[in-house]
Design a protein around this motif. Structure first.
Motif, short mmCIF file in Angstrom:
data_model
loop_
_atom_site.label_atom_id
_atom_site.label_comp_id
_atom_site.label_asym_id
_atom_site.label_seq_id
_atom_site.Cartn_x
_atom_site.Cartn_y
_atom_site.Cartn_z
N LEU A 138 8.16 2.56 -10.52
CA LEU A 138 7.40 3.35 -9.67
C LEU A 138 8.65 4.70 -9.13
CD1 LEU A 138 5.45 0.79 -9.13
CD2 LEU A 138 4.20 2.54 -8.23
N LYS A 139 8.09 5.54 -9.29
CA LYS A 139 9.08 6.74 -8.68
C LYS A 139 8.17 7.65 -7.76
CE LYS A 139 11.92 10.04 -9.63
NZ LYS A 139 12.41 10.78 -10.81
N ASP A 140 8.59 7.78 -6.51
CA ASP A 140 7.80 8.54 -5.47
C ASP A 140 6.15 8.29 -5.43
OD1 ASP A 140 9.43 10.51 -4.25
OD2 ASP A 140 9.56 11.72 -6.48
N LEU B 41 10.28 -5.12 -6.39
CA LEU B 41 11.47 -5.04 -5.50
C LEU B 41 11.79 -3.39 -5.66
CD1 LEU B 41 14.79 -5.88 -7.35
CD2 LEU B 41 12.39 -6.08 -8.57
N PRO B 42 12.59 -3.08 -4.50
CA PRO B 42 13.06 -1.60 -4.62
C PRO B 42 13.78 -1.25 -6.13
CG PRO B 42 14.08 -2.70 -2.88
CD PRO B 42 13.66 -3.82 -3.70
N GLY B 43 13.56 0.08 -6.38
CA GLY B 43 14.19 0.48 -7.74
C GLY B 43 15.61 0.36 -7.37
N LEU C 160 9.56 4.18 3.81
CA LEU C 160 10.36 4.53 2.80
C LEU C 160 9.79 5.05 1.60
CD1 LEU C 160 13.41 2.03 2.68
CD2 LEU C 160 12.84 3.85 4.17
N LEU C 161 10.58 5.99 0.78
CA LEU C 161 9.90 6.34 -0.59
C LEU C 161 9.62 5.19 -1.34
CD1 LEU C 161 12.45 9.17 -1.09
CD2 LEU C 161 9.81 9.54 -0.83
N ALA C 162 8.46 5.26 -2.12
CA ALA C 162 8.12 4.17 -3.03
C ALA C 162 8.63 4.18 -4.51
CB ALA C 162 6.51 4.39 -2.94
N ASP C 163 9.82 4.15 -4.43
CA ASP C 163 10.39 3.48 -5.67
C ASP C 163 10.80 2.31 -5.83
OD1 ASP C 163 10.99 6.68 -5.62
OD2 ASP C 163 12.99 6.51 -5.55
N LEU D 194 0.74 -1.12 0.07
CA LEU D 194 0.19 -0.05 -0.13
C LEU D 194 0.91 1.14 -0.16
CD1 LEU D 194 -2.77 1.38 0.16
CD2 LEU D 194 -2.56 1.27 2.75
N ILE D 195 0.59 1.99 -0.86
CA ILE D 195 1.47 3.53 -0.98
C ILE D 195 0.57 4.43 -0.79
CG2 ILE D 195 2.63 4.67 -2.84
CD1 ILE D 195 3.07 2.16 -4.32
#
Ligand code: ZN
Length: 413
Positions: free
Chosen positions: A399-401, A58-60, A371-374, A29-30
């Motif tokens: 996804l970024k931000d 996974l994380p960017g 954490l930032l949703a990257d 959930l973002i």
């Protein structure tokens, strides 16, 4: 109220740090630009829902040694890039940062620009939404010592002593540079400046580190030989690039800085040159031999094993953009860590995620609440086969931000 986005039907690789980590079923959930929750079966009434159909989140990814000044068709001619008309050149830079993002890279740390403001212009244009690209920790022109590699001043700024170096650092920081790149060793590829050469000295580096720190910036160095690596570690440098040779002194100095220093090897670059991938572009077998790179590659691989054992953090990255290490193939670095440095696939991925955010001073690198949703969405399990991160057809989205910044047009027509 900020926008809410729920990623469902996903397998999540959180990048918590375990070497044997595998993706597990969960929703993400973002809220706004941040990750609000990661758990199976999240209920979020009113949230926009994206069904990922079993893909891995996974994380960017991040790359800590980038030259976005090098255009997509770059060969070797730094002087031509420096002299290019600024307008068309910046369009080349825009194409490069788009390539990073579309390759799953949401964070890059500059390692020196060819036209001075490239990183800053790209970062600002991305920030204003004019072009698409990753988060950029901007670098400026590289800085060399008088008499050292790059010391002719043709492509780099040059300092003769601590006072001059402090001034150059301050001037770049005033423009907004956050990652300053200093040349403190030679490089076998330039025979008159062998890798074991050391340039600058403790007083110069300490002055540079202090000045950068004052501006909320940090120092990164090109350091191939042991003595240069040891000097970087004891003077407070944050990122040590290459570190091809590591004697006991260098290793001890790195170990003492385990919490706030990172090593970024650029292993794939060295591997590709030694393997003859650069031969069509003039790096003939004779030239490769003369550079000493075969010996450096063997030494770097040994060193990476020792860094792992000692718990010194490694960052993925390294000089992508030549035709034999083309833009868009950035994740080949992770493949080499698995094949040559003995890492698990998860551990290799950590060099581009959980190690990268803290090194860059950005709250990214894990799929974790707050954490930032990257994020990167790929088909398949990269902990089973890390090379799938190199396959454009498997990249579903980036996804970024907390916003979809890239959707694969081949998958979502
Ligand atoms: Zn470089």
């Amino acid at each position: 109220m900020t926008g809410r986005l729920l990623l469902t039907n996903a397998r999540v690789l959180r990048c918590t740090g375990a070497r044997d980590e595998r993706p597990a079923a969960a929703d993400v959930l973002i809220e706004g630009d941040r990750i609000a929750r990661v758990a199976p079966g999240i209920e979020a009434p009113g949230a926009r829902v994206a069904d990922l159909r079993g893909a891995t989140v996974l994380p960017g990814l991040g790359d800590a040694h980038t030259h976005i000044s090098w255009p997509l068709d770059f060969v070797f001619d730094h002087a031509a890039v420096a002299a290019a008309a600024p307008g068309p050149h910046l369009l080349d830079v825009a194409a490069v940062v788009r390539t990073f993002l579309e390759s799953g890279y949401t964070l890059i740390i500059g390692a020196g620009t060819t036209q001075p403001l490239d990183d800053l212009h790209a970062r600002d244009a991305i920030g204003r939404g004019l072009i698409t690209g990753p988060r950029i920790v901007p670098s400026g022109p590289m800085i060399a010592e008088v008499g050292g590699l790059g010391g002719d001043g043709e492509l780099m700024e040059v300092a003769a002593d601590a006072r001059q170096l402090r001034e150059l650092v301050a001037r770049q920081c005033d423009l907004g540079v956050k990652a300053l790149k200093l040349f403190i060793s030679g490089d076998g590829v330039v025979p008159e400046h062998p890798s074991e050469d050391v340039y600058m000295n403790d007083a110069m580096l300490e002055a540079a580190v202090a000045e950068a720190d004052r501006h909320g910036a940090f120092i990164t160095v090109h350091a191939r030989g042991s003595a240069s690596v040891a000097m970087a570690a004891r003077t407070g440098v944050r990122i040590v690039h290459h570190a091809c040779f590591l004697d006991d002194d260098a290793l001890k100095a790195l170990e003492a800085r385990r919490d706030d220093l990172w090593v970024c090897p650029g292993l794939h670059y060295l591997y590709a040159v030694v393997s003859g991938h650069a031969a069509p572009y003039g790096m003939t077998p004779d030239r490769v031999e003369a550079s000493g790179y075969p010996r450096e590659l063997t030494s770097q691989i040994e060193g990476l094993h020792r860094l792992r054992e000692t718990g010194i953090k490694i960052l993925s990255g390294g000089d992508f953009g030549h035709q034999w290490t083309r833009h868009g193939t950035y994740a080949a670095e992770l493949q080499r860590y698995v094949e040559l440095a003995g890492m698990t696939a998860a551990e290799a991925i950590h060099t581009a995620t959980r190690n990268m955010g803290p090194a860059a001073g950005v709250e990214t690198g894990e799929v974790r609440e707050g954490l930032l949703a990257d994020l990167l969405v790929v088909d398949g399990d990269p902990t089973e086969d890390v090379t799938i991160l190199q396959d454009p057809a498997r990249r579903r989205a980036v996804l970024k931000d907390g916003t979809f910044a890239y959707l694969n047009p081949g998958i979502y027509p």
